[in-house]
Design a protein around this motif. Structure first.
Motif, short mmCIF file in Angstrom:
data_model
loop_
_atom_site.label_atom_id
_atom_site.label_comp_id
_atom_site.label_asym_id
_atom_site.label_seq_id
_atom_site.Cartn_x
_atom_site.Cartn_y
_atom_site.Cartn_z
N GLN A 205 -23.00 -0.56 -10.36
CA GLN A 205 -22.81 0.63 -9.53
C GLN A 205 -23.88 1.69 -9.81
N LEU A 206 -24.25 1.83 -11.08
CA LEU A 206 -25.29 2.80 -11.45
C LEU A 206 -26.64 2.40 -10.86
N ARG A 207 -26.96 1.10 -10.91
CA ARG A 207 -28.24 0.65 -10.36
C ARG A 207 -28.29 0.84 -8.84
N GLU A 208 -27.14 0.63 -8.20
CA GLU A 208 -27.08 0.83 -6.75
C GLU A 208 -27.20 2.32 -6.40
N GLN A 209 -26.61 3.17 -7.25
CA GLN A 209 -26.64 4.61 -6.99
C GLN A 209 -28.04 5.21 -7.18
N TYR A 210 -28.68 4.84 -8.31
CA TYR A 210 -29.95 5.48 -8.66
C TYR A 210 -31.18 4.69 -8.19
N LYS A 211 -30.99 3.45 -7.82
CA LYS A 211 -32.05 2.60 -7.28
C LYS A 211 -33.31 2.64 -8.16
N ASP A 212 -34.46 3.03 -7.59
CA ASP A 212 -35.73 2.98 -8.33
C ASP A 212 -35.90 4.12 -9.34
N LYS A 213 -34.91 4.97 -9.44
CA LYS A 213 -35.01 6.08 -10.39
C LYS A 213 -34.74 5.62 -11.82
N ILE A 214 -34.10 4.45 -11.94
CA ILE A 214 -33.81 3.96 -13.29
C ILE A 214 -34.31 2.53 -13.48
N ARG A 215 -34.58 2.22 -14.73
CA ARG A 215 -34.99 0.87 -15.13
C ARG A 215 -33.94 0.36 -16.10
N TRP A 216 -33.52 -0.88 -15.93
CA TRP A 216 -32.46 -1.45 -16.76
C TRP A 216 -33.01 -2.61 -17.56
N VAL A 217 -32.84 -2.58 -18.88
CA VAL A 217 -33.34 -3.64 -19.76
C VAL A 217 -32.16 -4.25 -20.52
N PHE A 218 -32.12 -5.58 -20.55
CA PHE A 218 -31.02 -6.26 -21.24
C PHE A 218 -31.53 -6.90 -22.52
N ARG A 219 -30.90 -6.52 -23.64
CA ARG A 219 -31.25 -7.12 -24.92
C ARG A 219 -30.05 -7.87 -25.49
N ASP A 220 -30.32 -9.01 -26.09
CA ASP A 220 -29.26 -9.90 -26.59
C ASP A 220 -28.61 -9.36 -27.85
N TYR A 221 -27.27 -9.40 -27.85
CA TYR A 221 -26.55 -9.00 -29.05
C TYR A 221 -25.26 -9.84 -29.18
N PRO A 222 -25.41 -11.18 -29.29
CA PRO A 222 -24.22 -12.03 -29.45
C PRO A 222 -23.53 -11.74 -30.79
N LEU A 223 -22.26 -11.45 -30.72
CA LEU A 223 -21.51 -11.12 -31.94
C LEU A 223 -21.16 -12.39 -32.71
N PRO A 224 -21.19 -12.35 -34.02
CA PRO A 224 -20.99 -13.57 -34.82
C PRO A 224 -19.60 -14.20 -34.67
N PHE A 225 -18.59 -13.41 -34.32
CA PHE A 225 -17.24 -13.96 -34.19
C PHE A 225 -16.95 -14.50 -32.79
N HIS A 226 -17.92 -14.39 -31.88
CA HIS A 226 -17.82 -15.05 -30.57
C HIS A 226 -18.54 -16.39 -30.67
N ARG A 227 -17.76 -17.45 -30.81
CA ARG A 227 -18.31 -18.76 -31.17
C ARG A 227 -19.32 -19.31 -30.17
N ASN A 228 -19.13 -18.97 -28.89
CA ASN A 228 -19.99 -19.55 -27.86
C ASN A 228 -21.12 -18.63 -27.41
N ALA A 229 -21.13 -17.43 -27.95
CA ALA A 229 -22.06 -16.42 -27.45
C ALA A 229 -23.53 -16.78 -27.69
N MET A 230 -23.87 -17.22 -28.89
CA MET A 230 -25.27 -17.48 -29.20
C MET A 230 -25.86 -18.54 -28.27
N PHE A 231 -25.13 -19.62 -28.04
CA PHE A 231 -25.65 -20.66 -27.15
C PHE A 231 -25.83 -20.12 -25.74
N ALA A 232 -24.87 -19.32 -25.29
CA ALA A 232 -24.98 -18.74 -23.94
C ALA A 232 -26.21 -17.85 -23.82
N HIS A 233 -26.51 -17.10 -24.87
CA HIS A 233 -27.69 -16.22 -24.84
C HIS A 233 -28.99 -17.04 -24.89
#
Length: 336
Positions: A205-233
Motif C-alpha cells: 500500500q505504501l509503494r502504491e501511495q508514494y510510487k516513485d517517491k520511495i525506493r524499497w530494498v529487501f534484505r534477508d533476515y531468516p530467523l534461526p527458529f524458523h526451520r524452513n526460512a533459510m532455504f526459502a531465502h
C-alpha cells in the motif's frame, strides 16, 4: 557588632556543613545508575547512546508508550469516579449503565466473522460466536470510554522521543523504485514469519501511495527458529538471475505457513523459474548463504533482533506497525 560577627560565623559554619553534606548527595544523584564493566573499564548509558543510538531510542519509546498505557488506565479510573459522582452510583456500575443492555445483532456478528474468517482457521460461526460477542461488547465499552474521555477533557502530553538515523547499506539487494528516490526503505524480513507476511499488505500500500517517491530494498533476515526460512531465502535469491525475484517473493509470502523444501521448489515452478538453472543455483548456493549471513550480521549491528524491521532513511521502525507509523516518517522525510 560582636553578635553580628557570631551570627556570620554561625552562618558560615552552617554553609560549610550544608555543602559538605550536599556534595556527596549531588555526586550520587548525577552518578550513572546503570552501567557495565568490561575488563575493568566502565561503560555508561552515554556510551550506549553514542554507539547504539537506535537501541536507546527504542527503549525510550517503549518507556513513553508504557507510561501512556499507565496514564490511560489512570484516566479511565478517574473519569469513572467523576461519572459515578455525577450520577450518584458506584464507579463499577458506570460502564454497565452507560452502554445499557447491549447485545450484538446477528448482522454485526456475521460481519465480524466474515472480516476475520481467515484468523479463525476455518472454524464455523457457531464455534466462535461467543468470542465475537465478547469482542463486540468490548468495542462498545471502549466507545463509551471514548465518550467519557471527551466529556471530561482528557488530554495526553507525552514526551516526544526524537528519532535517530543510522547508516544502513543496500548491499546490492533486490529493490523496487528509483535509485535517486528521496526516501529509501530497507526492510529486514523473514519469509516464514507471520508478522512479516502481515506487513506485506502495508508495504504494498505504501509503494502504491508514494510510487516513485520511495525506493524499497529487501534484505534477508531468516530467523534461526524458523526451520524452513533459510532455504526459502536461498531459493528466492536464486530467482534474481532469472529476473523473477518479485514474482517468487510474493508467492513465498503468500505460502509462508508452508515453506517446506518440496513446496518451495513447486512455488519456483509456479513463478516461472527455469528448473535447470534454479536447481543448479541451489546446488551451488554457498555464495548466497554467505550474503544472507552478511544481511543478518548487518541487521544485528543496527539493532535488528526480530522481524520485520524497517529503516526509513535510516530511521528504525520495528515490527508490523500500522501504516500511519510509516506515513508519518515518510512524509517528514519528503518534506525536507
Amino acid at each position: 557588632m560582636e553578635n553580628g560577627k557570631k551570627g556570620l560565623l554561625a552562618l558560615s559554619a552552617f554553609t560549610i556543613l550544608y555543602v559538605a553534606f550536599s556534595i556527596p548527595a549531588l555526586i550520587n544523584y548525577f552518578k550513572p545508575k546503570s552501567y557495565i564493566e568490561i575488563n575493568g573499564k566502565k561503560y555508561t548509558e552515554s556510551d550506549l547512546e553514542k554507539e547504539r543510538p537506535a537501541i536507546v531510542v527504542k527503549l525510550k519509546k517503549d518507556y513513553v508508550e508504557g507510561m501512556r498505557r499507565g496514564f490511560e488506565q489512570f484516566a479511565n479510573d478517574k473519569i469513572l469516579e467523576l461519572e459515578a459522582k455525577e450520577k450518584n452510583i458506584k464507579p463499577n456500575e458506570v460502564v454497565a449503565k452507560g452502554i445499557g443492555s447491549y447485545t450484538p445483532s446477528a448482522t454485526e456478528i456475521q460481519a465480524i466473522y466474515e472480516q476475520y474468517k481467515d484468523q479463525f482457521g476455518g472454524a464455523k460461526l457457531e464455534t466462535v460466536q461467543d468470542r465475537i460477542v465478547g469482542y463486540l461488547k468490548n468495542l462498545k465499552e471502549q466507545e463509551y470510554y471514548g465518550e467519557l474521555t471527551k466529556r471530561y477533557r482528557v488530554d495526553f502530553f507525552m514526551e516526544e522521543v526524537k528519532n535517530v538515523k543510522q547508516d544502513v547499506a543496500e548491499k546490492g539487494n533486490p529493490s523496487l523504485g528509483p535509485e535517486k528516490a528521496k526516501v529509501t526503505v530497507i526492510e529486514f524480513s523473514d519469509f516464514e514469519c507471520p508478522y512479516c507476511k502481515r506487513s506485506q499488505a502495508t508495504t504494498k500500500q505504501l509503494r502504491e501511495q508514494y510510487k516513485d517517491k520511495i525506493r524499497w530494498v529487501f534484505r534477508d533476515y531468516p530467523l534461526p527458529f524458523h526451520r524452513n526460512a533459510m532455504f526459502a531465502h536461498i531459493a528466492a535469491n536464486c530467482a534474481i538471475e532469472q529476473n523473477k525475484y518479485w514474482d517468487y517473493f510474493n508467492l513465498l509470502f503468500e505460502n509462508s505457513e508452508n515453506l517446506v523444501k518440496e513446496n518451495v521448489i513447486l512455488l519456483a515452478e509456479k513463478a516461472g523459474l527455469d528448473k535447470t538453472k534454479f536447481n543448479a543455483c541451489l546446488a551451488d548456493s554457498g555464495k548466497i548463504s554467505s550474503e544472507i549471513e552478511a544481511d543478518i550480521a548487518d541487521g544485528q549491528a543496527v539493532g535488528v533482533n526480530g522481524t520485520p524491521a524497517f529503516f526509513i532513511n535510516g530511521i528504525f521502525v520495528e515490527g508490523a506497525q500500522p501504516i500511519g507509523a510509516f506515513q508519518k516518517i515518510i512524509d517528514e522525510e519528503l518534506s525536507k
